[in-house]
Design a protein around this motif. Structure first.
Motif, PDB file in Angstrom:
ATOM      1  N   HIS A   1       0.877  -1.164   0.000  1.00  0.00           N
ATOM      2  CA  HIS A   1       0.000   0.000   0.000  1.00  0.00           C
ATOM      3  C   HIS A   1       0.917   1.218   0.000  1.00  0.00           C
ATOM      4  O   HIS A   1       1.822   1.322   0.849  1.00  0.00           O
ATOM      5  CB  HIS A   1      -0.895  -0.006   1.235  1.00  0.00           C
ATOM      6  CG  HIS A   1      -1.855   1.134   1.283  1.00  0.00           C
ATOM      7  ND1 HIS A   1      -1.485   2.397   1.685  1.00  0.00           N
ATOM      8  CD2 HIS A   1      -3.171   1.201   0.957  1.00  0.00           C
ATOM      9  CE1 HIS A   1      -2.537   3.193   1.617  1.00  0.00           C
ATOM     10  NE2 HIS A   1      -3.568   2.497   1.170  1.00  0.00           N
ATOM     11  N   ALA A   2       0.696   2.120  -0.943  1.00  0.00           N
ATOM     12  CA  ALA A   2       1.643   3.218  -1.171  1.00  0.00           C
ATOM     13  C   ALA A   2       2.007   3.971   0.112  1.00  0.00           C
ATOM     14  O   ALA A   2       3.169   4.271   0.335  1.00  0.00           O
ATOM     15  CB  ALA A   2       1.086   4.176  -2.211  1.00  0.00           C
ATOM     16  N   GLU A   3       1.013   4.251   0.975  1.00  0.00           N
ATOM     17  CA  GLU A   3       1.351   4.987   2.207  1.00  0.00           C
ATOM     18  C   GLU A   3       1.644   4.047   3.381  1.00  0.00           C
ATOM     19  O   GLU A   3       2.597   4.238   4.100  1.00  0.00           O
ATOM     20  CB  GLU A   3       0.200   5.920   2.649  1.00  0.00           C
ATOM     21  CG  GLU A   3       0.031   7.158   1.789  1.00  0.00           C
ATOM     22  CD  GLU A   3      -0.996   6.938   0.702  1.00  0.00           C
ATOM     23  OE1 GLU A   3      -2.079   6.411   1.009  1.00  0.00           O
ATOM     24  OE2 GLU A   3      -0.712   7.273  -0.475  1.00  0.00           O
ATOM     25  N   ARG A   4       0.767   3.060   3.551  1.00  0.00           N
ATOM     26  CA  ARG A   4       0.847   2.269   4.784  1.00  0.00           C
ATOM     27  C   ARG A   4       1.906   1.177   4.748  1.00  0.00           C
ATOM     28  O   ARG A   4       2.456   0.811   5.789  1.00  0.00           O
ATOM     29  CB  ARG A   4      -0.516   1.640   5.095  1.00  0.00           C
ATOM     30  CG  ARG A   4      -1.640   2.625   5.281  1.00  0.00           C
ATOM     31  CD  ARG A   4      -2.846   1.902   5.868  1.00  0.00           C
ATOM     32  NE  ARG A   4      -3.132   0.653   5.156  1.00  0.00           N
ATOM     33  CZ  ARG A   4      -4.119   0.505   4.283  1.00  0.00           C
ATOM     34  NH1 ARG A   4      -4.938   1.504   4.022  1.00  0.00           N
ATOM     35  NH2 ARG A   4      -4.307  -0.657   3.678  1.00  0.00           N
ATOM     36  N   ASN A   5       2.161   0.630   3.577  1.00  0.00           N
ATOM     37  CA  ASN A   5       3.033  -0.552   3.525  1.00  0.00           C
ATOM     38  C   ASN A   5       3.707  -0.629   2.158  1.00  0.00           C
ATOM     39  O   ASN A   5       3.447  -1.544   1.370  1.00  0.00           O
ATOM     40  CB  ASN A   5       2.178  -1.804   3.790  1.00  0.00           C
ATOM     41  CG  ASN A   5       2.860  -2.776   4.733  1.00  0.00           C
ATOM     42  OD1 ASN A   5       3.992  -2.552   5.183  1.00  0.00           O
ATOM     43  ND2 ASN A   5       2.200  -3.887   5.006  1.00  0.00           N
ATOM     44  N   PRO A   6       4.606   0.311   1.900  1.00  0.00           N
ATOM     45  CA  PRO A   6       5.056   0.508   0.521  1.00  0.00           C
ATOM     46  C   PRO A   6       5.987  -0.575  -0.043  1.00  0.00           C
ATOM     47  O   PRO A   6       6.761  -1.185   0.697  1.00  0.00           O
ATOM     48  CB  PRO A   6       5.773   1.858   0.571  1.00  0.00           C
ATOM     49  CG  PRO A   6       6.081   2.113   1.990  1.00  0.00           C
ATOM     50  CD  PRO A   6       5.110   1.340   2.827  1.00  0.00           C
ATOM     51  N   LEU A   7       5.859  -0.725  -1.342  1.00  0.00           N
ATOM     52  CA  LEU A   7       6.806  -1.510  -2.130  1.00  0.00           C
ATOM     53  C   LEU A   7       8.111  -0.709  -2.135  1.00  0.00           C
ATOM     54  O   LEU A   7       8.092   0.508  -2.254  1.00  0.00           O
ATOM     55  CB  LEU A   7       6.242  -1.585  -3.553  1.00  0.00           C
ATOM     56  CG  LEU A   7       6.927  -2.463  -4.582  1.00  0.00           C
ATOM     57  CD1 LEU A   7       6.730  -3.931  -4.241  1.00  0.00           C
ATOM     58  CD2 LEU A   7       6.354  -2.182  -5.988  1.00  0.00           C
ATOM     59  N   GLN A   8       9.246  -1.386  -2.027  1.00  0.00           N
ATOM     60  CA  GLN A   8      10.523  -0.655  -2.044  1.00  0.00           C
ATOM     61  C   GLN A   8      10.920  -0.297  -3.473  1.00  0.00           C
ATOM     62  O   GLN A   8      10.586  -1.024  -4.416  1.00  0.00           O
ATOM     63  CB  GLN A   8      11.624  -1.517  -1.437  1.00  0.00           C
ATOM     64  CG  GLN A   8      11.398  -1.862   0.012  1.00  0.00           C
ATOM     65  CD  GLN A   8      12.495  -2.788   0.527  1.00  0.00           C
ATOM     66  OE1 GLN A   8      13.674  -2.549   0.314  1.00  0.00           O
ATOM     67  NE2 GLN A   8      12.082  -3.857   1.200  1.00  0.00           N
ATOM     68  N   ASP A   9      11.678   0.790  -3.585  1.00  0.00           N
ATOM     69  CA  ASP A   9      12.235   1.147  -4.896  1.00  0.00           C
ATOM     70  C   ASP A   9      13.047  -0.028  -5.420  1.00  0.00           C
ATOM     71  O   ASP A   9      13.807  -0.637  -4.666  1.00  0.00           O
ATOM     72  CB  ASP A   9      13.191   2.349  -4.768  1.00  0.00           C
ATOM     73  CG  ASP A   9      12.423   3.637  -4.544  1.00  0.00           C
ATOM     74  OD1 ASP A   9      11.187   3.626  -4.730  1.00  0.00           O
ATOM     75  OD2 ASP A   9      13.063   4.631  -4.150  1.00  0.00           O
ATOM     76  N   GLY A  10      12.877  -0.323  -6.699  1.00  0.00           N
ATOM     77  CA  GLY A  10      13.665  -1.403  -7.294  1.00  0.00           C
ATOM     78  C   GLY A  10      13.039  -2.786  -7.118  1.00  0.00           C
ATOM     79  O   GLY A  10      13.545  -3.768  -7.652  1.00  0.00           O
ATOM     80  N   HIS A  11      11.961  -2.896  -6.340  1.00  0.00           N
ATOM     81  CA  HIS A  11      11.257  -4.180  -6.218  1.00  0.00           C
ATOM     82  C   HIS A  11      10.041  -4.166  -7.124  1.00  0.00           C
ATOM     83  O   HIS A  11       9.327  -3.159  -7.185  1.00  0.00           O
ATOM     84  CB  HIS A  11      10.799  -4.416  -4.778  1.00  0.00           C
ATOM     85  CG  HIS A  11      11.887  -4.857  -3.858  1.00  0.00           C
ATOM     86  ND1 HIS A  11      11.667  -5.179  -2.536  1.00  0.00           N
ATOM     87  CD2 HIS A  11      13.213  -5.034  -4.064  1.00  0.00           C
ATOM     88  CE1 HIS A  11      12.809  -5.540  -1.966  1.00  0.00           C
ATOM     89  NE2 HIS A  11      13.762  -5.456  -2.881  1.00  0.00           N
ATOM     90  N   SER A  12       9.772  -5.285  -7.800  1.00  0.00           N
ATOM     91  CA  SER A  12       8.573  -5.321  -8.629  1.00  0.00           C
ATOM     92  C   SER A  12       7.419  -5.918  -7.831  1.00  0.00           C
ATOM     93  O   SER A  12       7.620  -6.755  -6.939  1.00  0.00           O
ATOM     94  CB  SER A  12       8.815  -6.150  -9.895  1.00  0.00           C
ATOM     95  OG  SER A  12       8.724  -7.519  -9.572  1.00  0.00           O
ATOM     96  N   ALA A  13       6.214  -5.452  -8.148  1.00  0.00           N
ATOM     97  CA  ALA A  13       5.025  -5.919  -7.425  1.00  0.00           C
ATOM     98  C   ALA A  13       4.892  -7.438  -7.532  1.00  0.00           C
ATOM     99  O   ALA A  13       4.549  -8.102  -6.558  1.00  0.00           O
ATOM    100  CB  ALA A  13       3.781  -5.226  -7.979  1.00  0.00           C
TER     101      ALA A  13
END
Ligand code: PHE
Length: 492
Positions: free
Chosen positions: A227-239
């Motif tokens: 979740h973009a604010e609450r639990n973000p994906l890290q830069d460089g990681h793909s979903a």
């Protein structure tokens, strides 16, 4: 009186404690200042140091580790064959075939290992001296097994590892908190540079997910993986990679929980009239994933289990921060990590009602556990009487209260600052395991002077015998005097 002695080994250390006790000196006043002294000719100037299992550390004004805590280091409860913590550890390890295990890592670590390498901000409350045991400004007793994450990734010995160890935190005094407890940390990584030809990382991870044993328990997992604010994906990681790794993480840990809780349910009460009140309820096993935050994982979760009518948090976990892997020289790798408290799990596996029991050397406790044969619930040997005593005091008028907000690593604390953990530590140091619980029962601000008054209630109770009145009176009196001496409070 300062105790200035060269500590050569843990034995001499223990002798010093015995010495302090036998002289009837308050242990706290000596334990905080147990120091060694190199002769002037050796160093040119006086140095203070402390030796922990043969390793010597210089101490400074950050030192806040009492000898009672240092002596716990040698116990290694999680390695004692038939100890409930060791049995619990092995039960969990058995669910991670092929993972390397590290069970004897040294508990003294650097601030860098425990906090910096994991991305803890400089003002994180966990770094404060009210929460963490320091030997000196740069050296602590690890507060969690994650202190070894970076080094273990750097050593790069296996795709999966488990670390079980004693960890140390200044904390409340009650039946579920003890300043020394045990954690298990686990991690699983994949190497982007070593994938089978034509296979993506996500595909590879999904294939590994398929090898995790299936279960049929109910799992609530209402939130999106990131979740973009609450639990973000890290830069460089793909979903899609994170989706696969999150599934691997969650299925692996659900499998652990199923193993633990089905063992707990089938644990038979020993024949001598089991404590049926503590028997597991009959509702089907349910778990849920909730979003969480750790400085060293993103996204992050906690796993909760519905147990005897309550949601119980059993572990924290998430996708390892890429910066940790990069800094450890393995930037090709990605993966997950989790951490759990072994006492909490052992307490519910065995229905152990008080965390102090793990430290008991009483055979009425230890003889109830065996690594061989089916797991049996603990049968309390007896409940000895509680003895409640209150202490009320005024804080020094200049005291700052540094409760949950805590003071940061660099903040200047005056000698009169007040943090509840200091009360807890004094209670533990004066009373050892004879104190069951210390809690704030009243708080009062004087309408004219603005001075603050607190009343704490202490429950004195031994797990092994009935305390005499004289004994509890003496403990309480020493507790009161130490509050004055250490915290500068005024008794009411
Ligand atoms: N170290 C964390 C704690 O003590 C637990 C944790 C470990 C969380 C690994 C995420 C990953 O609370």
């Amino acid at each position: 009186m300062l105790l200035i002695i060269r500590l050569k080994s843990l034995f001499s250390f223990l002798d010093i404690i015995a010495f302090a006790r036998s002289r009837d000196e308050p242990l706290l006043s000596t334990s905080w200042i147990i120091q060694t002294h190199k002769s002037k000719t050796e160093l040119g100037t006086k140095a203070t140091e402390v030796t922990v299992e043969g390793k010597t550390y210089s101490t400074d004004e950050w030192m806040n580790t009492p000898s009672t805590i240092l002596t716990a280091i040698s116990r290694r409860l999680h390695l004692q064959q038939d100890h409930p913590l060791a049995i619990t550890r092995k039960l969990i390890e058995s669910r991670f075939p092929g993972y390397n295990t590290h069970n004897d890592l040294f508990p003294v670590v650097t601030v860098e290992q425990n906090f910096d390498s994991l991305g803890f901000p400089a003002d994180h409350i966990g770094r404060s001296r009210t929460d963490t045991y320091y030997l000196n400004q740069d050296t602590v007793l690890r507060t969690h097994t994650s202190a070894h994450q970076a080094d273990t990734f750097r050593a790069n010995e296996s795709a999966g590892y488990l670390i079980s160890a004693d960890v140390y935190r200044r904390d409340a005094v009650d039946r579920s908190h003890y300043p020394v407890f045990h954690q298990m940390e686990g991690a699983r990584i994949w190497d982007r540079g070593a994938l089978d030809a034509g296979k993506s990382l996500a595909q590879t991870v999904w294939e590994d997910v398929a090898n995790i044993p299936k279960h049929d328990i109910e799992v609530e997992d209402p939130n999106p993986t990131t979740h973009a604010e609450r639990n973000p994906l890290q830069d460089g990681h793909s979903a899609e990679d994170v989706e696969a790794m999150a599934a691997h993480l969650k299925r692996s840990l659900e499998d652990v929980v199923v193993a633990i809780f089905s063992t707990a349910r089938s644990a038979s009460a020993a024949t001598t009239g089991g404590d049926t009140a503590a028997a597991p309820a009959d509702e089907p096993l349910k778990v849920r994933w909730v979003e969480a935050y750790f400085p060293f994982t993103s996204p992050s979760w906690e796993l909760e289990v519905f147990w005897q009518g309550d949601w119980l948090e059993v572990l924290g976990c998430g996708i390892v921060r890429q910066s940790i892997l990069n800094n450890a020289g393995v930037s090709n790798k990605v993966g997950w990590a989790f951490g759990l408290g072994l006492e909490r799990i052992a307490m519910l596996l065995y229905s152990i009602p008080d965390i102090r029991l793990f430290w008991s050397t009483d055979s009425r406790f230890l003889s109830q556990f065996s690594a061989a044969g089916p797991l049996q619930r603990f049968v309390p040997f007896s409940k000895y009487p509680a003895c409640f005593k209150d202490v009320s005091f005024w804080l020094h008028s200049s005291s700052a209260i540094t409760g949950a907000g805590g003071r940061g690593r660099n903040a200047q604390a005056t000698s009169h600052d007040f943090h509840e953990n200091d009360i807890m530590e004094i209670a533990r140091d004066v009373c050892g395991d004879l104190v069951e619980d210390v809690r704030l029962v009243d708080e009062f601000v004087h309408p004219k002077t603005g001075r603050r008054s607190f009343c704490y209630r202490t429950n004195y109770r031994s797990l092994e015998r009935t305390l005499t009145n004289d004994e509890t009176n003496e403990l309480h009196e020493r507790f009161r005097q130490q509050l004055v001496e250490k915290l500068g409070v005024e008794l009411r």
